[in-house]
Design a protein around this motif. Sequence first.
Motif, PDB file in Angstrom:
ATOM      1  N   LYS A  86      36.623  34.729  50.029  1.00  0.00           N
ATOM      2  CA  LYS A  86      37.612  35.964  49.891  1.00  0.00           C
ATOM      3  C   LYS A  86      38.645  35.896  48.687  1.00  0.00           C
ATOM      4  CE  LYS A  86      37.381  36.476  54.847  1.00  0.00           C
ATOM      5  NZ  LYS A  86      38.068  36.140  56.137  1.00  0.00           N
ATOM      6  N   GLY A  87      38.668  34.612  48.089  1.00  0.00           N
ATOM      7  CA  GLY A  87      39.646  34.440  47.095  1.00  0.00           C
ATOM      8  C   GLY A  87      39.103  35.320  45.674  1.00  0.00           C
ATOM      9  N   ASP A  88      37.854  35.359  45.720  1.00  0.00           N
ATOM     10  CA  ASP A  88      37.143  36.089  44.569  1.00  0.00           C
ATOM     11  C   ASP A  88      37.269  37.486  44.772  1.00  0.00           C
ATOM     12  OD1 ASP A  88      36.017  33.791  43.386  1.00  0.00           O
ATOM     13  OD2 ASP A  88      34.165  33.975  44.438  1.00  0.00           O
ATOM     14  N   TRP A  89      37.422  38.064  46.066  1.00  0.00           N
ATOM     15  CA  TRP A  89      37.710  39.350  46.343  1.00  0.00           C
ATOM     16  C   TRP A  89      38.999  39.773  45.872  1.00  0.00           C
ATOM     17  CZ3 TRP A  89      34.469  43.325  46.875  1.00  0.00           C
ATOM     18  CH2 TRP A  89      33.193  42.907  47.058  1.00  0.00           C
ATOM     19  N   ILE A  90      40.007  38.880  46.181  1.00  0.00           N
ATOM     20  CA  ILE A  90      41.495  39.204  46.055  1.00  0.00           C
ATOM     21  C   ILE A  90      41.486  39.380  44.513  1.00  0.00           C
ATOM     22  CG2 ILE A  90      43.838  38.303  46.160  1.00  0.00           C
ATOM     23  CD1 ILE A  90      42.780  39.299  48.887  1.00  0.00           C
ATOM     24  N   ASN A  91      40.914  38.412  43.648  1.00  0.00           N
ATOM     25  CA  ASN A  91      41.105  38.520  42.401  1.00  0.00           C
ATOM     26  C   ASN A  91      40.535  39.733  41.784  1.00  0.00           C
ATOM     27  OD1 ASN A  91      41.667  37.791  39.836  1.00  0.00           O
ATOM     28  ND2 ASN A  91      39.835  36.369  39.486  1.00  0.00           N
ATOM     29  N   SER A  92      39.338  40.152  42.239  1.00  0.00           N
ATOM     30  CA  SER A  92      38.575  41.331  41.840  1.00  0.00           C
ATOM     31  C   SER A  92      39.343  42.566  41.934  1.00  0.00           C
ATOM     32  CB  SER A  92      37.230  41.438  42.580  1.00  0.00           C
ATOM     33  OG  SER A  92      36.535  40.273  42.351  1.00  0.00           O
ATOM     34  N   ILE A  93      40.130  42.581  43.219  1.00  0.00           N
ATOM     35  CA  ILE A  93      41.248  43.732  43.612  1.00  0.00           C
ATOM     36  C   ILE A  93      42.044  43.847  42.508  1.00  0.00           C
ATOM     37  CG2 ILE A  93      42.602  44.502  45.242  1.00  0.00           C
ATOM     38  CD1 ILE A  93      40.757  43.449  47.538  1.00  0.00           C
ATOM     39  N   SER A  94      42.642  42.815  42.115  1.00  0.00           N
ATOM     40  CA  SER A  94      43.687  42.733  41.232  1.00  0.00           C
ATOM     41  C   SER A  94      43.522  43.138  39.881  1.00  0.00           C
ATOM     42  CB  SER A  94      44.449  41.232  40.999  1.00  0.00           C
ATOM     43  OG  SER A  94      45.538  41.334  40.118  1.00  0.00           O
ATOM     44  N   VAL A  95      42.309  42.644  39.256  1.00  0.00           N
ATOM     45  CA  VAL A  95      41.923  43.125  37.870  1.00  0.00           C
ATOM     46  C   VAL A  95      41.428  44.401  38.161  1.00  0.00           C
ATOM     47  CG1 VAL A  95      39.747  42.894  36.561  1.00  0.00           C
ATOM     48  CG2 VAL A  95      41.039  40.988  37.416  1.00  0.00           C
ATOM     49  N   PHE A  96      40.703  45.136  39.107  1.00  0.00           N
ATOM     50  CA  PHE A  96      40.406  46.575  39.189  1.00  0.00           C
ATOM     51  C   PHE A  96      41.535  47.384  39.315  1.00  0.00           C
ATOM     52  CE2 PHE A  96      39.447  50.464  42.085  1.00  0.00           C
ATOM     53  CZ  PHE A  96      38.525  50.912  41.445  1.00  0.00           C
ATOM     54  N   ALA A  97      42.643  47.011  40.041  1.00  0.00           N
ATOM     55  CA  ALA A  97      43.917  47.722  40.273  1.00  0.00           C
ATOM     56  C   ALA A  97      44.666  47.900  38.875  1.00  0.00           C
ATOM     57  CB  ALA A  97      44.809  46.998  41.229  1.00  0.00           C
ATOM     58  N   SER A  98      44.589  46.711  38.144  1.00  0.00           N
ATOM     59  CA  SER A  98      45.233  46.537  36.775  1.00  0.00           C
ATOM     60  C   SER A  98      44.495  47.597  35.659  1.00  0.00           C
ATOM     61  CB  SER A  98      45.486  45.292  36.132  1.00  0.00           C
ATOM     62  OG  SER A  98      44.098  44.836  35.647  1.00  0.00           O
ATOM     63  N   VAL A  99      43.533  47.722  35.864  1.00  0.00           N
ATOM     64  CA  VAL A  99      42.700  48.810  34.983  1.00  0.00           C
ATOM     65  C   VAL A  99      43.127  50.249  35.296  1.00  0.00           C
ATOM     66  CG1 VAL A  99      40.425  49.744  34.361  1.00  0.00           C
ATOM     67  CG2 VAL A  99      40.756  47.430  34.334  1.00  0.00           C
ATOM     68  N   ILE A 100      43.101  50.626  36.722  1.00  0.00           N
ATOM     69  CA  ILE A 100      43.541  51.896  37.163  1.00  0.00           C
ATOM     70  C   ILE A 100      44.935  52.098  36.983  1.00  0.00           C
ATOM     71  CG2 ILE A 100      43.652  53.115  39.563  1.00  0.00           C
ATOM     72  CD1 ILE A 100      41.056  52.827  38.523  1.00  0.00           C
ATOM     73  N   GLY A 101      45.787  51.102  37.130  1.00  0.00           N
ATOM     74  CA  GLY A 101      47.307  51.357  36.987  1.00  0.00           C
ATOM     75  C   GLY A 101      47.451  51.352  35.309  1.00  0.00           C
ATOM     76  N   GLY A 102      46.874  51.058  34.463  1.00  0.00           N
ATOM     77  CA  GLY A 102      46.966  51.198  33.261  1.00  0.00           C
ATOM     78  C   GLY A 102      46.737  52.726  32.745  1.00  0.00           C
ATOM     79  N   ILE A 103      45.560  53.121  33.345  1.00  0.00           N
ATOM     80  CA  ILE A 103      45.031  54.550  33.080  1.00  0.00           C
ATOM     81  C   ILE A 103      46.033  55.491  33.800  1.00  0.00           C
ATOM     82  CG2 ILE A 103      43.374  56.368  33.276  1.00  0.00           C
ATOM     83  CD1 ILE A 103      41.322  53.733  33.073  1.00  0.00           C
TER      84      ILE A 103
END
Length: 108
Positions: A2-19
Amino acid sequence: TKGDWINSISVFASVIGGIIVSWLTDKFFARQLKSVLITLTFLSFLFFFGLVYAPYLDVVLFTTQQFWFLGFCSFAFGFAQGARDPIIEELTAELTYPADEGTSGGIY
């Protein structure tokens, strides 16, 4: 895990937020970059504290309810962090105007 999923969500959201936020600031908030940056910084601190203090709530560690709360805080934190990066790059390029953008990006 579950910790890997939390980190993956954060990285995915940072890309979306930047765009998304870089497009929105170029279109609607071109003269208000500092206020947008301050707002995003406040939001990222708020959701970061949600990530840090969520395990200390009165729920059992990594229950389904807490996992969704951590996922939401991770997404919101990553979104705000990713949205801040293009704004910081733009403000750095404007402050160091005669220098190249690559030089000012290296300063950041």
